[in-house]
Design an enzyme around this catalytic site. Structure first.
Site, mmCIF file in Angstrom:
data_model
loop_
_atom_site.group_PDB
_atom_site.id
_atom_site.type_symbol
_atom_site.label_atom_id
_atom_site.label_comp_id
_atom_site.label_asym_id
_atom_site.label_seq_id
_atom_site.Cartn_x
_atom_site.Cartn_y
_atom_site.Cartn_z
ATOM 1 N N HIS A 61 -7.804 2.605 -11.428
ATOM 2 C CA HIS A 61 -7.934 2.167 -12.816
ATOM 3 C C HIS A 61 -9.376 2.229 -13.306
ATOM 4 O O HIS A 61 -10.313 2.050 -12.520
ATOM 5 C CB HIS A 61 -7.434 0.725 -12.953
ATOM 6 C CG HIS A 61 -5.963 0.589 -12.747
ATOM 7 N ND1 HIS A 61 -5.048 0.781 -13.753
ATOM 8 C CD2 HIS A 61 -5.241 0.300 -11.632
ATOM 9 C CE1 HIS A 61 -3.819 0.606 -13.279
ATOM 10 N NE2 HIS A 61 -3.911 0.309 -11.994
ATOM 11 N N THR A 81 0.814 -1.218 0.000
ATOM 12 C CA THR A 81 0.000 0.000 0.000
ATOM 13 C C THR A 81 0.850 1.271 0.000
ATOM 14 O O THR A 81 0.445 2.298 -0.522
ATOM 15 C CB THR A 81 -0.949 -0.002 1.219
ATOM 16 O OG1 THR A 81 -1.705 -1.214 1.177
ATOM 17 C CG2 THR A 81 -1.888 1.185 1.217
#
Lengths: 474, 118, 418
Positions: A49, A41
């Site tokens: 996306h 992360t």
């Protein structure tokens, strides 16, 4: 005794615990490292996306598109920087233009909105610094950028405000299920819970094994990045991808939510899940890959490089299932994992519910963050008020990012606060600028030592063992 | 005869000096000026250095004060002096120029900065 | 708030400029310093060797700074400590922040930028490997050891043979650490000969030329580095890779002028020096904004910073009094044939005092050369040098009358064989 134990405080665990905290439940998050967002992360592309990459019918395809649609609201609720700046997949020849058609069709099947193929002129009008050799591009208007570790932090803070508990530096060593309850042994003691969620990132295969789930493995795949100074942050406005080939997705170039420019990642399978080193070869690959897509970038402005290890599942798709009654896996969450995470959390809750977890909405669910607004993000009036209340807001510690002592003290003392130099950096960006902590690191160590009431020798950079000082000179 | 190689420190040229030490004389080669010869002779007979370090301060706004020797001491005694410096502790305030250690290896150790009381 | 002269930075450059301006009749001066005391980086440079040119004696950094601090205080020059300049505009409005006054603006008649420089970091070098603790810039380590009283490691490798790296090799050795080696990617050192002898040779610390660090090892704390010899293109040679165990890596790999404020204000920057383009008066491309010291170009000796800053202070005073000539032709300067840069970049002959001191750096080590200055095919200056090196700044003094004869065009500075 808990209702649910979530193993892992990465973006997946963070989304799940925040979602769980909306219900009347006793929850604990078990994190193996010193902080939230310490694995993939904190070291990924930060891309939301659009959803044309994954094959139709896969969990990746479904959850990507769902997750993407949740982002704007989620980031607004949590006050996390997010920008819906769109992405461009650049094609350099006719064959790649054909691939763009395939991607467009796949995107349409996956339910992606705002997709179109644009020609060279339109492309260069949008992005003048794209290589002259480009022929056209797939423009995805729904793509965006986010600061992944800030999102994870704010999700956890929100969960904390709604009663979730957190334990850090607690490595899970064993899980036993008896009489419908899980006893989770950790390096910090035992935790008993009725339900378990496995969001352990690269270690999710081992947790799955402890839970007795059907065997899968996580293949650690490392991606390396270069981050450039803000002076280069305007080279492109959108996320720039290569057309995917059999060799892979290529190197992306993207502005970050903080105005830097990010290049990367490459992708190499590695042996050691914890090996977040960079290599000379890899960084070269990243730089060369980026140069293929864009022009006019000044590579002397690289301020740091880093790598993250992605949890690639042996099955090829996200593994979101029930390894044993009462437990749920959220494993193999590689790209588009960040985008999908909010949707993964919803799916995990549905599975937990099916396993018998009672979900009663809390009437007093609180939105918001624990970490106060940074001085630099305040308007002039808020700034004046902040200094009036605490004059340490008038003292800049990190010159490059203009972070004040007031910011740092609050980031340390608040719940889920920073315990390390990197923790301060993650919460405030102190030391993330062009001098990379050269000036402020000694000051941050001093403040951490004062606020945590410990000797400066005990202050760590990141995890245990990462001491900075070796003792007094006199 | 003993032979030693030195680098002259007087200017950026940094001449490589070859010094031949005989019982009754010293020969210097490689120098392009007289300062090189003088430097080499001192270096092989009695090399000396100024030492700078810090001394512990009790009750000060800073934990240490910077110090220097008032003159050069024999190079071989640097670590002996460091031991004395490391064992010393002074109370704040300390004023620049204040003698903190008297008469060691023929010099004093003085403060080179001010440290006020905390 | 309105001020005649605001000086950003209370290090050696800012102090010298302030004192000079005050002595030239400007009363309303404010120095803005971001640290808790005046003196800048000199406060952590506790070694000696400062002041030979200005005071004719060897002083330590804090002592050198103290002379200027005392003088500034005696002259009653006002200063703010722990105060940060957040922004500067083209019209010389400065946004300032501190604990006592909070956030406020100052409108200045003239500004002198004296922000100094920062160190290049590991990121700028892009050294591959892990990201453990134990990797420090030499200056950050110096602050810990000399000011905060803490050691940063026990087994040390130093990358870069700049003076700060050499000085820290000795400092850490004296404090009980084992400094294993100093690596220099170039075939020569950018540090002073005296420092190589007295900081390394004295303690048998090897200095390896044409060497660099190619990988950093260790997950939490640094465990070692892979070093390698480099070829003539500075590319590491794989056959020479060698693992060196250490818990500390100090980086002394160059300094970068801190010009973020100047850039935001729109000051034109020289790509070679990373500092502003300045005139004979140390004035930047913005009228009334001056610059001096390491913010203009990185100096080797603080004495030269002082000289340059005194000039900036004098000229800013003239500017405020309306005595600085703005118009007229400028002569530009340029480095050629082995000279990387020349400061100042532009000369207005009408403002030249008795002479102009040109500072420049060469691009390689050369022996037996002539430094020359040429204007329109005419040699206007030449001097023989037994040796020049990128590590040692060259300074050339050209008399006022020379400029009066040429008035415009370009002066080229270059090197040729003697």
């Amino acid at each position: 005794m808990y209702d649910v134990a979530v193993i892992g405080a990465g973006i997946t665990g963070a989304c799940i615990v925040r979602e769980l905290s909306k219900y009347d439940l006793k929850i604990i998050v078990i994190e193996g490292s010193y902080d939230i967002a310490n694995g993939a992360t904190k070291a990924n592309s930060g891309i939301v996306h659009a959803g044309y990459d994954a094959k139709e019918g896969t969990l990746k395809a479904k959850l990507n598109v769902l997750g993407n649609r949740m982002y704007e609201d989620l980031c607004r609720e949590l006050n996390v920087p997010y920008k819906n700046n769109g992405s461009l997949v650049i094609a350099f020849n006719d064959e790649e233009m054909k691939t763009l058609e395939l991607l467009l069709n796949r995107g349409l099947k996956n339910g992606v909105e705002g997709l179109e193929i644009i020609d060279k002129n339109t492309l260069l009008n949008l992005e003048p610094n794209i290589s002259d050799r480009a022929k056209g591009a797939l423009y995805a208007k729904s793509a965006g950028i986010v600061s992944p570790y800030e999102l994870a932090l704010s999700l956890c803070e929100s969960a904390y405000l709604n009663g979730a508990e957190f334990i850090f530096d607690a490595k899970v060593t064993n899980i036993i299920k008896e009489k419908g309850k899980f006893t989770i042994s950790t390096s910090k003691g035992q935790i008993i819970s009725n339900f378990v969620v496995n969001a352990a990132g690269v270690n999710a295969d081992e947790i799955n094994k402890m839970l007795g789930g059907e065997k899968f493995s996580i293949i650690p795949r490392r991606g390396e990045y270069c981050l450039l100074d803000k002076s280069q942050g305007n080279i492109v406005n959108r996320i720039i991808f290569n057309t995917p080939t059999e060799k892979g997705k290529g190197i992306l170039v993207s502005p970050t939510t903080h105005g830097n420019l990010l290049l990367g990642p490459n992708a190499h399978v590695i042996e050691d899940k914890l090996d977040v080193s960079t290599t000379g070869f890899g960084l070269e690959e990243v730089i060369e890959g980026a140069k293929k897509n864009i022009k006019n970038v000044n590579l002397r402005e690289i301020i740091t490089s880093f790598s993250g290890v992605r949890a690639t599942p042996s099955t090829g798709d996200f593994i979101i299932d029930v390894p044993t009654r009462g437990a749920v896996n959220a494993a193999g969450i590689e790209s588009p994992g960040l985008t999908s995470a909010p949707a993964i959390a919803i799916m995990v809750l549905e599975l937990l519910h099916k396993e018998g977890l009672t979900l009663n909405f809390k009437s007093d669910f609180k939105n918001g963050r624990i970490l106060p607004k940074r001085f630099i993000d305040m308007n002039d009036e808020e700034k004046k008020a902040a200094i009036e209340k605490d004059k340490r807001y008038g003292k800049i510690i990190c010159r490059c990012e203009q972070i004040t002592e007031g910011d740092i003290v609050n980031a340390i003392n608040c719940p889920l606060g920073a315990k390390t130099v990197d923790g301060v950096k993650k919460r405030l960006r102190a030391g993330m600028g062009r001098c990379q902590g050269g000036f402020c690191m000694p000051r941050v160590v001093e403040i951490l030592s004062r606020e945590l009431k410990t000797e400066p020798e005990n202050i760590l950079k990141a995890d245990s063992g990462s001491y900075i000082l070796t003792g007094k000179t006199k | 005869m003993e032979e030693r190689n030195l680098t002259c420190i007087n200017c950026p040229m940094g001449c490589s000096l070859k010094v031949k030490i005989y019982d009754d004389k010293i020969e210097v080669e490689g120098n392009i000026c007289s300062r090189g010869k003088e430097y080499a002779e001192n270096e092989v007979t009695n090399p000396k250095r100024t030492v700078t370090s810090t001394i512990k301060v009790v009750g000060g706004e800073r934990p240490v004060v910077s110090v220097k020797t008032t003159g050069e001491i024999p190079k071989k005694n640097i670590f002996d002096l460091m031991k004395i410096i490391n064992d010393k502790s002074v109370n704040a305030p300390v004023k620049i120029g204040e003698v903190l250690i008297k008469d060691v290896f023929g010099v004093n150790v003085v403060a080179t900065s001010n440290v006020d009381r905390a | 708030m309105e001020r005649d002269l605001v000086i950003i930075g209370g290090g050696p450059a800012g102090l010298a400029a302030a004192i000079e301006a005050k002595e030239k009749g400007i009363d309303d001066i404010l120095i803005i310093e971001r640290d808790k005391s005046l003196g800048g980086i000199l406060n952590q440079c506790i070694h000696n060797g400062f002041g030979l040119h200005i005071f004719g004696e060897q002083l330590t950094g804090p002592e050198y700074a103290d002379r200027f601090i005392k003088k500034a205080k005696d002259l009653g020059i006002e200063y703010y400590l722990n105060t940060m300049v957040l922004n500067m505009t083209e019209d010389k409005t400065i946004t300032v922040l501190n604990e006592n006054e909070g956030l406020f603006n100052i409108k200045a008649k003239a500004v002198i930028c004296a922000m100094g420089c920062r160190e290049r970091t590991r990121g700028a070098l892009n050294i591959p490997g892990t990201r453990p603790s134990g990797v420090f810039t030499a200056g950050a380590a110096q602050r810990f050891v000399n000011m905060e009283g803490y050691n940063v490691g026990k087994e040390v490798v130093i990358l870069g043979s700049g003076d700060i790296g050499l000085i820290m090799a000795r400092r850490m050795t004296l404090e009980g650490a084992k400094v294993k080696m100093v690596l220099e990617i170039m075939p020569y050192s950018t540090g002073l000969k005296r420092n190589i002898v007295q900081c390394l040779d004295d303690f048998d610390i090897p200095l390896k030329f044409n060497y660099t660090v190619v990988k950093i090892h260790g997950r939490e704390r640094l465990e070692g580095v892979t070093i390698a010899k480099v070829d003539e293109n500075r590319k590491p040679i794989e056959q020479t890779f060698e693992y060196v165990k250490c818990d500390t890596l100090l980086l002394s790999v160059g300094l970068i002028p801190e010009n973020e404020l100047s850039r935001e204000a729109g000051v034109e920057i020289d790509r070679v020096t990373s500092g502003p383009i300045v005139t004979e008066a140390m004035q930047t491309s913005i009228d009334g904004i001056f610059a001096c010291g390491n913010v203009v170009h990185v100096h080797d000796l603080v004495d030269f910073v002082t000289m340059e800053s005194r000039l900036a202070g004098r000229m800013a005073a003239k500017y405020i009094k309306g005595e600085l000539k703005k118009d007229g032709d400028f002569i530009s300067t340029k480095g050629i044939d082995g000279i990387r840069y020349v400061v100042p970049h532009k000369i207005n002959p009408e403002n030249v005092e008795d002479n102009v001191n040109f500072f420049m750096r060469v691009d390689n080590v050369y022996k037996n050369v002539i430094i020359y200055a040429e204007h329109d095919g005419q040699i206007i200056y030449k001097a023989k040098k037994p040796m020049v090196s990128p590590g040692e700044m060259e300074s050339i003094k050209i008399k006022k009358n020379v400029f009066e004869n040429i008035k415009s065009g370009e002066i080229k500075f270059g090197l040729r064989r003697a």
